[in-house]
Design an enzyme around this catalytic site. Structure first.
Site, PDB file in Angstrom:
ATOM      1  N   PHE A  92       0.817  -1.207   0.000  1.00 29.26           N
ATOM      2  CA  PHE A  92       0.000   0.000   0.000  1.00 29.26           C
ATOM      3  C   PHE A  92       0.855   1.264   0.000  1.00 29.26           C
ATOM      4  CE2 PHE A  92      -2.792   3.207   1.950  1.00 29.26           C
ATOM      5  CZ  PHE A  92      -3.929   3.069   1.157  1.00 29.26           C
ATOM      6  N   HIS A  95      -9.716  -7.961   1.447  1.00 27.77           N
ATOM      7  CA  HIS A  95      -8.706  -6.936   1.719  1.00 27.77           C
ATOM      8  C   HIS A  95      -7.702  -6.812   0.573  1.00 27.77           C
ATOM      9  CE1 HIS A  95      -6.080  -4.384   4.137  1.00 27.77           C
ATOM     10  NE2 HIS A  95      -5.078  -5.199   3.845  1.00 27.77           N
TER      11      HIS A  95
END
Length: 171
Positions: free
Chosen positions: A64, A95
């Site tokens: 991320f 996720h």
């Protein structure tokens, strides 16, 4: 062509990377996989003429953080291209989809806005076996593919930035 049909480490006609500054942001999440991607990228860059001194590597906590890590490299260095290496393995929830989408979008936006090649070298796999297959296993190494993409994109950018001579004074 999917990686199951193609070896990621097979390439032809790669221009020389001599004089290129290609930097790498690598995720420490799934480090057993990302370290192999990094190794593949580094060896491929140097084998194709990029001086090791012209390669800066930074580590970010997870996939991320790759887009912001790449942006930091763009602001603090004279990078011709940035390679982002990471590995997101599907878990029991969705996720991974949110992470993958955010990373892909962030890298794409950064590349478009900066005008520099920001290479997506992130494995988005269902399990550890698929990750190993793409980090030096039966499907090659995504780090090698990312390094070749970076060299080719820098070469293309340099080629396109050369002035084109017009026959009557136009450029």
């Amino acid at each position: 062509m999917s990686s199951s049909d193609n070896n990621l480490s097979t390439y032809e006609d790669c221009p020389s990377g001599k004089g290129y500054n290609i930097h790498i942001a690598v995720s420490d999440w799934n480090k057993n996989i990302t370290s192999k991607l990094l190794e593949g990228a580094l060896s491929t860059l140097t084998e194709n003429g990029v001086d090791r001194e012209s390669i800066e590597v930074i580590h970010v906590p997870g996939a991320f953080e790759l887009p912001v890590g790449a942006k930091m490299l763009l602001k603090s260095t004279s990078a011709d291209a940035i390679i982002c290496l990471g590995c997101v393995i599907k878990g029991d929830t969705e996720h991974d989809q949110f992470i993958n989408q955010a990373v892909a979008t962030g890298i794409t936006q950064l590349s478009i806005m900066s005008g520099k090649a920001i290479i997506f070298g992130v494995l988005t796999v269902n399990n550890i076996e698929q990750a190993n297959d793409r980090a030096g296993g039966q499907h090659g190494n995504k780090g090698v593919e990312a390094a070749i993409s970076a060299i080719k994109m820098v070469s293309l950018q340099k080629e396109l930035s050369q002035p084109k001579g017009g026959s009557i004074g136009f450029s």
